[in-house]
Structure formats: structure tokens, C-alpha cells
Write a protein that holds these residues in place. Structure first.
Motif, PDB file in Angstrom:
ATOM      1  N   SER A  72       2.440  21.202  -9.339  1.00  0.00           N
ATOM      2  CA  SER A  72       2.571  20.938  -7.903  1.00  0.00           C
ATOM      3  C   SER A  72       1.704  19.750  -7.495  1.00  0.00           C
ATOM      4  O   SER A  72       2.095  18.958  -6.636  1.00  0.00           O
ATOM      5  CB  SER A  72       2.180  22.177  -7.105  1.00  0.00           C
ATOM      6  OG  SER A  72       2.923  23.276  -7.570  1.00  0.00           O
ATOM      7  N   ASP A 131       2.081  23.831  -2.371  1.00  0.00           N
ATOM      8  CA  ASP A 131       0.765  24.484  -2.409  1.00  0.00           C
ATOM      9  C   ASP A 131       0.177  24.326  -3.798  1.00  0.00           C
ATOM     10  O   ASP A 131       0.901  24.428  -4.799  1.00  0.00           O
ATOM     11  CB  ASP A 131       0.909  25.993  -2.137  1.00  0.00           C
ATOM     12  CG  ASP A 131       1.302  26.242  -0.698  1.00  0.00           C
ATOM     13  OD1 ASP A 131       1.069  25.344   0.126  1.00  0.00           O
ATOM     14  OD2 ASP A 131       1.854  27.321  -0.419  1.00  0.00           O
ATOM     15  N   THR A 135       0.692  30.464  -7.573  1.00  0.00           N
ATOM     16  CA  THR A 135       1.065  30.385  -6.164  1.00  0.00           C
ATOM     17  C   THR A 135       2.545  30.668  -5.926  1.00  0.00           C
ATOM     18  O   THR A 135       2.924  31.070  -4.841  1.00  0.00           O
ATOM     19  CB  THR A 135       0.742  28.981  -5.606  1.00  0.00           C
ATOM     20  OG1 THR A 135       1.126  28.017  -6.567  1.00  0.00           O
ATOM     21  CG2 THR A 135      -0.729  28.819  -5.278  1.00  0.00           C
ATOM     22  N   ASP A 164      10.124  22.056  -8.702  1.00  0.00           N
ATOM     23  CA  ASP A 164       8.870  22.713  -9.079  1.00  0.00           C
ATOM     24  C   ASP A 164       9.225  24.123  -9.546  1.00  0.00           C
ATOM     25  O   ASP A 164      10.071  24.792  -8.931  1.00  0.00           O
ATOM     26  CB  ASP A 164       7.933  22.773  -7.849  1.00  0.00           C
ATOM     27  CG  ASP A 164       6.492  23.023  -8.263  1.00  0.00           C
ATOM     28  OD1 ASP A 164       6.227  23.158  -9.465  1.00  0.00           O
ATOM     29  OD2 ASP A 164       5.624  23.064  -7.353  1.00  0.00           O
TER      30      ASP A 164
END
Ligand SMILES: Nc1nc2c(ncn2[C@@H]2O[C@H](COP(=O)(O)OP(=O)(O)O)[C@@H](O)[C@H]2O)c(=O)[nH]1
Ligand SMILES: [Mg+2]
Length: 446
Positions: free
Chosen positions: A58, A72, A78, A138
Motif C-alpha cells: 500500500s 491505509d 489492514t 492492492d
């Protein structure tokens, strides 16, 4: 990309779509499901970021996007779902089916991963320059032990495979903390990403954390060792040792080399459009190779079942005539020669009829049982059948791809003969259809 390249890519995509369309019905009839339903003409290339959690996926995405962070970041896991970042003037976020509706049609098959996958599937529309050229994906961080994978409530590796299929570049990121030791990372490299090494790039990220060269050598060596066990290829792929500068980070070794490697990766990402044509062509070649393999093996199995059925029919007929004939001669000889009254004749002929019926019924039940055992046995030894059927092709060293395709289709072949499913409706002229699909594969190779 210049206009001529874009036009050539669009022509190729249209051509491939025609093949997909032409053989769609044949694929359904042979129980094969295309990896990619169709190609979305002129769609942007996709770059998939994978790796263990906290390897910096990320962070790298935010670095590429520039401006305020979109994803994030943090050391704790996460995300449990995939996030796709696409370009749009108006920024927005969408989840689930509405997220899917923002993507080109070629992503449609993602619905097959079910509601648990979709509930965590996000699309973020952002007005950032790089997204005009590429789509960034992602992925959820790979977790440490294999047992933990059970906590995923959808087919994670299936989703990884589908996402990687749709992507034109796959970045697999490791960090000094877990250089290739994560259970899921190893499974992903040995399973869903097999055959995709041409678009796979390995990154050893966070190189700014190394204290000295010995520290770096230890992590690099460990990564090579783990990759050598996970990837079934003779040469190790290039490993990009890089880092994304963080506030307060002070690299002790390889400061420039780490940034150079990062720039190389950034260039690859920006220019991934040039790979899209290669990728769609490779995906179509794989799809039609798998389809032709599935068709050939299904026809081969059907032929062998037919042979077994014919033998059983022949054997049953011989048994039927032998038993009925023996009953006829014995009963008529024993009772009708001495006492040919009306009632006795009736009883004798009824008995012969009953013996004939019982023999036919018994032969039918026996044949059904034998056929089931034969079928189960054939399906349990599919690998041997494949080796026999493709013996000539497999002796050529260059046909390693055949074994990879075989691994992909053999589950489908087994399903196709599953008695609990409705039987396949193999088209008439199936052999001709197989030859047509084989011709498509040859054409894609040339
Ligand atoms: N020192 C250093 N830290 C990094 C680097 N890349 C990411 N990080 C940090 O690593 C943590 C996890 O990063 P994140 O991007 O969330 O990892 P992800 O789980 O792979 O998405 C964050 O605290 C980042 O600040 C890097 O190249 N160097
Ligand atoms: Mg992340």
C-alpha cells in the motif's frame, strides 16, 4: 504508447474476441470455463501488488499515486479484500457489485467468488495522473501460517489466480522481516501463479532497514532459498532490492541502488501498457490450449467408456441367448416331449420368459455396476491416461506447458463425468470441433 501500437493492440483484441465468441458454446458443452470471458477492447493495463502483509504494497501504491495517501498503511494486517484503483475525474469509492460495475467487462467473472469476496472488494476512483495509464490492484497481505488461511472466508488463492490472470504485471513483495517464509506466499508461488513468471517481478522491499551488508546478504540469501523451493523454474528471477523512502528513514547501505531499483519498477509499471497485448495473447493461448486438452481427453475417455459399454453389451447378449436357449431346450425337452398338454405348455413358456427376463435384468445390473467401477477407475487414473494420450508430445522437452495446462483442466474433466451432474452434451462432429480449436492454438502460436 503511440497510435499505431494502440490500433494494432485493438485489432488483436477484436480478433481474439471473435475466437472466444465462436467457441463459447463448444467450451460449455465440454464443461470448460474460459479464464477470461472476453477481452475489453482498449482497457488499461493492470498491475497487481502482492506479498506478505506489511511488505509495503500500500505504501508503494500511495507513492505511485502521489499526493494524499489513498491506501491505509500500517504494520498490522489492514485489508482482507482486494482494492482496485482506477482513474476518474470525480473521486468515489464503491464496494461489491457496484464496484464491479465500474470495471471493464473482462472482470465480470469475479462474481463467482461469492458474497464474502464481494463484500470486501473495493474500487476507488481517483483523479491521479498515473491512473490514466494503469489500473493498480492492492491485495490482502499474505499471512504467516498455513493454518491461518482457513480464516479467509472465500477462495483466496482462486481470487489471486484470477486477479493475476487479468493483470499485465504482478509485483510480489517481500521484506527483510519475512523473506519468503510466509505460508500463503509460498502456496501462491507454487500454485495460482505458476506459468506467469513472464509477468512476475520479485521485490525485496524496505532495504533501508538493513544495518549492514551481512544483514542484507542474509535476507537476500533466505529469499533466494525460499524462492528456489517455491518456484518450479531453473533460473531464479531477478530480485529488485528497493525501498520507498519513509520519513525519518536513514539507509545505511545501498542508498542509490535501492532508489534505482525503485525507479526501474516505476518505469515497468508506467509502461505496462506495452505488455497488455502480450498478456491477452498469452491468456488466449492458455485458454484455447486448455480447452483443446479438455476436449481431447473427454473424447478419449468417452471412447474408452463406449468400448467398455460395447463389450458389456456383447457379453450380456451372449449370456442372454445362452441362458434363454439352455432354458428353452431343457424345459421343452424335459416337459413338453412327454406331456404336451395346453396348461404345461403355458407354464413351460412362461418359465422360459421369466428366466429370459431375469437374465436380462441381471445382465443390466451387472453391466451398470461394472461400468461404474470402470468409470471410477478411469477417473482415479486420469494422470496415467493423460501421459499415455500425450506420450508423443510429452517426450519433447519443450512441452512442459502441457503438464501445467493438465493440472488446470483435470478437475474440470473429473467434474464433467460426475454422475450427480447432468451429463455433457457433446456436439455432433466433436472431432472436427477439436481440430478447429487445435487450429486456433496453432494460429495463436504463429
Ligand atoms: N522503512 C521502510 N518502511 C516501509 C517501507 N515501505 C513500507 N514501510 C512501512 O511498512 C509498514 C507497512 O506498510 P504497508 O504499505 O501498510 O504494507 P502492506 O501490508 O504490504 O500494504 C508501514 O508502516 C510503512 O510505513 C520501506 O520501504 N521502508
Ligand atoms: Mg496494505
Amino acid at each position: 504508447m503511440n497510435k499505431t501500437t494502440v490500433d494494432a493492440a485493438a485489432t488483436l483484441e477484436q480478433e481474439l474476441n471473435k475466437f472466444y465468441e465462436k467457441y463459447r458454446k463448444t467450451a460449455v458443452r465440454f464443461g470448460y470455463s474460459y479464464q477470461r470471458e472476453s477481452i475489453s477492447i482498449g482497457a488499461l493495463p493492470c498491475v497487481l501488488f502482492m506479498g506478505n502483509h506489511s511488505s509495503g504494497k500500500s505504501t508503494l501504491i500511495n507513492h505511485l499515486l502521489g499526493g494524499a495517501p489513498v491506501q491505509d498503511t500500517g504494520v498490522a494486517p489492514t485489508d482482507d479484500g482486494f482494492t482496485i484503483l482506477i482513474y476518474g475525474e470525480e473521486e468515489s469509492d464503491a464496494v461489491g457489485l457496484s464496484a464491479l460495475s465500474l470495471l471493464p467487462r473482462e472482470n465480470g467473472k469475479l462474481t463467482a467468488f461469492g458474497p464474502n469476496f464481494l463484500n470486501k472488494f473495493k474500487v476507488k476512483v481517483r483523479n491521479r495522473e498515473i491512473l490514466k495509464r494503469v489500473v493498480l490492484i492492492d491485495s490482502p497481505g499474505m499471512i504467516d501460517s498455513l493454518e491461518e488461511t482457513t480464516s479467509r472466508d472465500y477462495d483466496f488463492f482462486g481470487a489471486v489466480h484470477r486477479m493475476a490472470e487479468l493483470s499485465d504485471l504482478v509485483l510480489f513483495m517481500f521484506d527483510p522481516d519475512k523473506p519468503g517464509t510466509t505460508g500463503e506466499a509460498i502456496v501462491a508461488l507454487t500454485g495460482p501463479l505458476v506459468g506467469m513468471s513472464f509477468k512476475l517481478r520479485i521485490l525485496l522491499n524496505k532495504c533501508d532497514l538493513f544495518q549492514n551488508v551481512a544483514d542484507y546478504a542474509r535476507a537476500y540469501g533466505a529469499l533466494c532459498w525460499n524462492l528456489a523451493h517455491a518456484m518450479p523454474i531453473k533460473d531464479l528471477p531477478k530480485i529488485y532490492s528497493c525501498y520507498v523512502p519513509q520519513p525519518g528513514c536513514a539507509p545505511r547501505i545501498g542508498t542509490d541502488a535501492g532508489i534505482d531499483a525503485l525507479h526501474q519498477i516505476e518505469d515497468e509499471i508506467r509502461n505496462s501498457g506495452e505488455r497488455r497485448s502480450d498478456n491477452v495473447l498469452a491468456a488466449a493461448h492458455k485458454d484455447f490450449s486448455c480447452l483443446s486438452l479438455q476436449m481431447r481427453m473427454i473424447l478419449r475417455l468417452r471412447e474408452s467408456f463406449k468400448g467398455c459399454r460395447m463389450n458389456l453389451l456383447f457379453g450380456s447378449l451372449i449370456l442372454f441367448f445362452a441362458v434363454t436357449g439352455a432354458a428353452y431346450f431343457t424345459l421343452t425337452g424335459r416337459f413338453l416331449r412327454e406331456n404336451p398338454t395346453g396348461l404345461v405348455t403355458w407354464i413351460v413358456y412362461l418359465s422360459i420368459g421369466a428366466i429370459a427376463l431375469l437374465t436380462a435384468w441381471g445382465a443390466f445390473l451387472f453391466s451398470r455396476k461394472v461400468l461404474r467401477v470402470y468409470r471410477e477407475n478411469a477417473l482415479a487414473h486420469l494422470d496415467e491416461l493423460f501421459e499415455k494420450e500425450y506420450a508423443d508430445e510429452l517426450v519433447q522437452e519443450t512441452r512442459d506447458d502441457l503438464r501445467q495446462y493438465w493440472e488446470l483442466v483435470k478437475g474440470g474433466i473429473r467434474n464433467a463425468f460426475d454422475p450427480s451432474r447432468s451429463p455433457l452434451r457433446i456436439p455432433f462432429f466433436a472431432t472436427q470441433k477439436l481440430q478447429d480449436v487445435q487450429a486456433v492454438v496453432k494460429r495463436l502460436e504463429s
